[in-house]
Design a protein around this motif. Structure first.
Motif, PDB file in Angstrom:
ATOM      1  N   LYS A 240      -9.418   1.307 -17.554  1.00 36.50           N
ATOM      2  CA  LYS A 240      -8.596   2.512 -17.512  1.00 36.50           C
ATOM      3  C   LYS A 240      -7.661   2.544 -16.309  1.00 36.50           C
ATOM      4  CE  LYS A 240     -10.142   4.072 -21.306  1.00 36.50           C
ATOM      5  NZ  LYS A 240      -9.229   4.063 -22.479  1.00 36.50           N
ATOM      6  N   LEU A 241      -8.079   1.936 -15.218  1.00 37.32           N
ATOM      7  CA  LEU A 241      -7.246   1.904 -14.018  1.00 37.32           C
ATOM      8  C   LEU A 241      -7.620   0.673 -13.195  1.00 37.32           C
ATOM      9  CD1 LEU A 241      -5.240   3.326 -12.001  1.00 37.32           C
ATOM     10  CD2 LEU A 241      -7.262   4.373 -10.961  1.00 37.32           C
ATOM     11  N   ILE A 242      -6.610  -0.074 -12.767  1.00 34.63           N
ATOM     12  CA  ILE A 242      -6.832  -1.214 -11.878  1.00 34.63           C
ATOM     13  C   ILE A 242      -5.978  -1.003 -10.636  1.00 34.63           C
ATOM     14  CG2 ILE A 242      -6.609  -3.701 -11.561  1.00 34.63           C
ATOM     15  CD1 ILE A 242      -7.081  -4.063 -14.524  1.00 34.63           C
ATOM     16  N   ARG A 243      -6.609  -1.130  -9.492  1.00 34.72           N
ATOM     17  CA  ARG A 243      -5.926  -0.928  -8.208  1.00 34.72           C
ATOM     18  C   ARG A 243      -6.152  -2.168  -7.343  1.00 34.72           C
ATOM     19  NH1 ARG A 243      -7.623   4.456  -6.424  1.00 34.72           N
ATOM     20  NH2 ARG A 243      -5.878   5.176  -7.682  1.00 34.72           N
ATOM     21  N   ARG A 244      -5.075  -2.689  -6.754  1.00 31.38           N
ATOM     22  CA  ARG A 244      -5.166  -3.908  -5.942  1.00 31.38           C
ATOM     23  C   ARG A 244      -4.543  -3.666  -4.569  1.00 31.38           C
ATOM     24  NH1 ARG A 244      -2.024  -8.552  -8.578  1.00 31.38           N
ATOM     25  NH2 ARG A 244      -0.243  -7.429  -7.696  1.00 31.38           N
ATOM     26  N   ILE A 245      -5.295  -4.012  -3.526  1.00 30.61           N
ATOM     27  CA  ILE A 245      -4.831  -3.841  -2.149  1.00 30.61           C
ATOM     28  C   ILE A 245      -4.481  -5.207  -1.568  1.00 30.61           C
ATOM     29  CG2 ILE A 245      -5.417  -3.014   0.157  1.00 30.61           C
ATOM     30  CD1 ILE A 245      -7.430  -1.126  -1.113  1.00 30.61           C
ATOM     31  N   ASP A 246      -3.262  -5.327  -1.095  1.00 27.80           N
ATOM     32  CA  ASP A 246      -2.777  -6.546  -0.435  1.00 27.80           C
ATOM     33  C   ASP A 246      -2.868  -6.316   1.073  1.00 27.80           C
ATOM     34  OD1 ASP A 246      -1.393  -8.661   0.642  1.00 27.80           O
ATOM     35  OD2 ASP A 246       0.428  -8.377  -0.549  1.00 27.80           O
ATOM     36  N   LEU A 247      -3.755  -7.055   1.733  1.00 24.44           N
ATOM     37  CA  LEU A 247      -3.976  -6.893   3.171  1.00 24.44           C
ATOM     38  C   LEU A 247      -3.066  -7.832   3.952  1.00 24.44           C
ATOM     39  CD1 LEU A 247      -7.860  -6.693   3.255  1.00 24.44           C
ATOM     40  CD2 LEU A 247      -6.323  -4.966   4.140  1.00 24.44           C
ATOM     41  N   GLY A 248      -2.050  -7.273   4.567  1.00 25.10           N
ATOM     42  CA  GLY A 248      -1.178  -8.096   5.388  1.00 25.10           C
ATOM     43  C   GLY A 248       0.261  -8.062   4.898  1.00 25.10           C
ATOM     44  N   PRO A 249       1.134  -8.726   5.658  1.00 23.40           N
ATOM     45  CA  PRO A 249       0.846  -9.570   6.817  1.00 23.40           C
ATOM     46  C   PRO A 249       0.427  -8.772   8.061  1.00 23.40           C
ATOM     47  CG  PRO A 249       3.045 -10.018   5.906  1.00 23.40           C
ATOM     48  CD  PRO A 249       2.556  -8.765   5.285  1.00 23.40           C
ATOM     49  N   LEU A 250      -0.208  -9.492   8.980  1.00 21.76           N
ATOM     50  CA  LEU A 250      -0.480  -8.968  10.310  1.00 21.76           C
ATOM     51  C   LEU A 250       0.635  -9.473  11.215  1.00 21.76           C
ATOM     52  CD1 LEU A 250      -2.219  -7.571  12.431  1.00 21.76           C
ATOM     53  CD2 LEU A 250      -3.589  -9.658  12.606  1.00 21.76           C
ATOM     54  N   HIS A 251       1.531  -8.570  11.588  1.00 15.14           N
ATOM     55  CA  HIS A 251       2.697  -8.934  12.396  1.00 15.14           C
ATOM     56  C   HIS A 251       2.295  -8.954  13.870  1.00 15.14           C
ATOM     57  CE1 HIS A 251       4.884  -7.828   8.702  1.00 15.14           C
ATOM     58  NE2 HIS A 251       4.145  -6.731   8.710  1.00 15.14           N
ATOM     59  N   ASN A 252       2.571 -10.058  14.557  1.00  5.76           N
ATOM     60  CA  ASN A 252       2.145 -10.178  15.954  1.00  5.76           C
ATOM     61  C   ASN A 252       2.963 -11.247  16.666  1.00  5.76           C
ATOM     62  OD1 ASN A 252       0.426 -12.878  15.941  1.00  5.76           O
ATOM     63  ND2 ASN A 252      -0.032 -11.777  14.048  1.00  5.76           N
ATOM     64  N   VAL A 253       2.648 -11.480  17.917  1.00  8.38           N
ATOM     65  CA  VAL A 253       3.429 -12.382  18.757  1.00  8.38           C
ATOM     66  C   VAL A 253       3.385 -13.827  18.265  1.00  8.38           C
ATOM     67  CG1 VAL A 253       1.514 -12.863  20.346  1.00  8.38           C
ATOM     68  CG2 VAL A 253       3.880 -13.019  21.172  1.00  8.38           C
ATOM     69  N   PHE A 254       2.357 -14.200  17.509  1.00  6.40           N
ATOM     70  CA  PHE A 254       2.243 -15.578  17.046  1.00  6.40           C
ATOM     71  C   PHE A 254       3.046 -15.838  15.773  1.00  6.40           C
ATOM     72  CE2 PHE A 254      -1.966 -14.878  19.180  1.00  6.40           C
ATOM     73  CZ  PHE A 254      -1.697 -15.667  20.286  1.00  6.40           C
ATOM     74  N   ALA A 255       3.416 -14.778  15.056  1.00  2.97           N
ATOM     75  CA  ALA A 255       4.089 -14.940  13.764  1.00  2.97           C
ATOM     76  C   ALA A 255       5.459 -15.598  13.931  1.00  2.97           C
ATOM     77  CB  ALA A 255       4.233 -13.582  13.086  1.00  2.97           C
ATOM     78  N   LYS A 256       5.830 -16.387  12.926  1.00  3.18           N
ATOM     79  CA  LYS A 256       7.115 -17.091  12.980  1.00  3.18           C
ATOM     80  C   LYS A 256       7.829 -17.023  11.633  1.00  3.18           C
ATOM     81  CE  LYS A 256       5.573 -20.241  16.625  1.00  3.18           C
ATOM     82  NZ  LYS A 256       5.334 -21.634  17.043  1.00  3.18           N
ATOM     83  N   ASP A 257       7.643 -15.923  10.921  1.00  5.67           N
ATOM     84  CA  ASP A 257       8.308 -15.778   9.630  1.00  5.67           C
ATOM     85  C   ASP A 257       9.590 -14.962   9.793  1.00  5.67           C
ATOM     86  OD1 ASP A 257       7.600 -12.939   9.510  1.00  5.67           O
ATOM     87  OD2 ASP A 257       5.567 -13.620   9.077  1.00  5.67           O
ATOM     88  N   GLU A 258      10.269 -14.727   8.687  1.00  8.88           N
ATOM     89  CA  GLU A 258      11.539 -14.002   8.717  1.00  8.88           C
ATOM     90  C   GLU A 258      11.379 -12.549   8.283  1.00  8.88           C
ATOM     91  OE1 GLU A 258      14.279 -16.239   6.401  1.00  8.88           O
ATOM     92  OE2 GLU A 258      14.234 -17.990   7.727  1.00  8.88           O
ATOM     93  N   ASN A 259      10.158 -12.074   8.240  1.00  7.03           N
ATOM     94  CA  ASN A 259       9.904 -10.685   7.900  1.00  7.03           C
ATOM     95  C   ASN A 259      10.588  -9.766   8.915  1.00  7.03           C
ATOM     96  OD1 ASN A 259       8.155  -8.106   8.211  1.00  7.03           O
ATOM     97  ND2 ASN A 259       7.534  -8.927   6.229  1.00  7.03           N
ATOM     98  N   SER A 260      11.206  -8.712   8.436  1.00  5.69           N
ATOM     99  CA  SER A 260      11.974  -7.825   9.322  1.00  5.69           C
ATOM    100  C   SER A 260      11.092  -7.142  10.360  1.00  5.69           C
ATOM    101  CB  SER A 260      12.708  -6.768   8.486  1.00  5.69           C
ATOM    102  OG  SER A 260      13.637  -7.377   7.618  1.00  5.69           O
ATOM    103  N   ILE A 261       9.877  -6.757   9.961  1.00  2.27           N
ATOM    104  CA  ILE A 261       8.965  -6.115  10.911  1.00  2.27           C
ATOM    105  C   ILE A 261       8.542  -7.118  11.980  1.00  2.27           C
ATOM    106  CG2 ILE A 261       6.687  -5.056  11.171  1.00  2.27           C
ATOM    107  CD1 ILE A 261       7.047  -3.809   8.419  1.00  2.27           C
ATOM    108  N   THR A 262       8.202  -8.323  11.543  1.00  3.40           N
ATOM    109  CA  THR A 262       7.843  -9.380  12.498  1.00  3.40           C
ATOM    110  C   THR A 262       8.990  -9.634  13.467  1.00  3.40           C
ATOM    111  OG1 THR A 262       6.402 -10.470  10.888  1.00  3.40           O
ATOM    112  CG2 THR A 262       7.169 -11.794  12.737  1.00  3.40           C
ATOM    113  N   HIS A 263      10.195  -9.744  12.929  1.00  3.20           N
ATOM    114  CA  HIS A 263      11.364 -10.033  13.766  1.00  3.20           C
ATOM    115  C   HIS A 263      11.586  -8.929  14.799  1.00  3.20           C
ATOM    116  CE1 HIS A 263      15.245 -11.772  14.811  1.00  3.20           C
ATOM    117  NE2 HIS A 263      15.773 -10.569  14.710  1.00  3.20           N
ATOM    118  N   ALA A 264      11.427  -7.668  14.381  1.00  2.00           N
ATOM    119  CA  ALA A 264      11.614  -6.547  15.309  1.00  2.00           C
ATOM    120  C   ALA A 264      10.588  -6.592  16.438  1.00  2.00           C
ATOM    121  CB  ALA A 264      11.517  -5.226  14.549  1.00  2.00           C
TER     122      ALA A 264
END
Length: 349
Positions: A240-264
């Motif tokens: 009747k209902l399916i709910r899925r939680i996506d945990l992350g990303p964890l944005h921090n000093v070690f991250a090197k992706d192009e995510n806008s939050i990470t970049h900020a």
């Protein structure tokens, strides 16, 4: 192998020093504990889901702590971390951990007996007045690792939760949860399914339900696709209902992706506008509900299936107050797209 499974150096990066690993483990432990409290306080999940959410997060933290012990004094090998849109240890570390524990007795048999090691430590410290060599500390850490870590508490590639009675506020009579670590995204996911059962005792159909979830819902995909696959595979179950939680990303000093939050965050750290230990946690919840039912199949093999409504998505960001201010200034378009204003967490000190 799909293009999503191609591994780059940033998917399995090694940090520069043991001090950085100490900081990394401290940060991820702190951030997760803050996240669990905030999810409960903000009513993002209902009471049953919050309890289950905490249990899965506890498994994750237990698993990452086991990795910390494993590599604590290892001079030759280091834990690999995915620094792109993840922030979690590389998925292979989870597999290695589980494989290690499968061979626990074999490894323990090769290690120096703990009493012999204790005698050697005492002799070195008290009689020789010398520090313990790192190689010996590694042996001691290995004994702790292989003798104390419990395989049943590891967040494996797929983690099955139990079937329980659902609270009356939902249409489904039962609730089943499961978690999985998606290889392509290198992030953990937690899922809840509310369903009805065409039978007297749902426990008699438990194995079929668990097998269907493991075979059809063990990775990220379009939620309506997952829902339909589960529905087709279980003729006695009416989701009747399916709910899925996506945990992350964890944005921090070690991250090197192009995510806008990470970049900020990285830009703010670089300009010394925010402290080095700054972090933010992204969380996304997808859900899909059954709108009606229909029958499919021939005269003698008809199956009742669900007609699913459009999937619904909610995005959240959790961060300390100073980081929230920064993100409002640097990424207003992302902040405006959230289900609610960024949720404040305590800062790491």
């Amino acid at each position: 192998m799909t293009i999503n499974h191609i591994v780059t150096p940033l998917d399995s990066a090694v940090l520069d020093s043991k001090e950085q690993y100490v900081f990394y483990h401290k940060m991820i432990d702190f951030a997760f504990k803050e996240l669990v409290v905030a999810v409960q306080r903000q009513g993002i999940c209902n009471k049953q889901e919050v309890l289950l959410f905490k249990q899965y997060c506890d498994l994750l933290l237990y698993t990452i702590e086991a990795m910390r012990v494993k590599y604590m004094y290892d001079e030759e090998d280091h834990m690999k971390i995915d620094l792109t849109y993840s922030g979690f240890p590389n998925y292979l570390e989870f597999r290695y951990l589980f494989n290690d524990l499968e061979l626990r007795d074999e490894y323990l048999g090769k290690l120096t007996p703990i009493n012999d090691l204790k005698e050697e430590f005492l002799d070195t410290l008290l009689r020789k007045k010398q520090p313990i060599k790192r190689s010996k500390l590694f042996q001691a850490a290995s004994i702790v690792y292989y003798s104390s870590v419990k395989k049943e508490y590891i967040f494996n590639r797929f983690v099955q939760g139990k079937i329980i009675d659902a609270d009356k506020e939902f249409e489904g009579d039962y609730l089943v949860s499961w978690g999985f670590f998606d290889v392509a995204h290198n992030r953990p996911f937690i899922c809840f399914m509310y369903f009805n059962y065409d039978g007297s005792k749902v426990g008699e159909y438990r194995d079929e339900i668990y097998e269907a979830l493991k075979s059809t819902a063990d990775r990220k995909m379009n939620l309506d696709t997952m829902a339909y696959a589960i529905d087709r595979k279980l003729p006695k179950v009416f989701p009747k209902l399916i709910r899925r939680i996506d945990l992350g990303p964890l944005h921090n000093v070690f991250a090197k992706d192009e995510n806008s939050i990470t970049h900020a965050i990285l830009e703010g750290i670089g300009k010394k506008e925010i402290p080095l230990e700054s972090y933010a946690f992204s969380l996304e919840i997808d859900e899909v509900a059954s709108g009606s039912e229909f029958k499919e199949g021939g005269f003698f093999s008809k199956q009742i299936l669900q007609k699913w409504n459009d999937a619904f998505k909610r995005k959240y960001v959790f961060a300390p107050h100073r980081i929230i201010q920064l993100l409002h200034n640097k990424t207003p378009e992302i902040m405006n797209d959230l289900a609610k204003q960024p949720i404040e967490l305590a800062g790491l000190k």
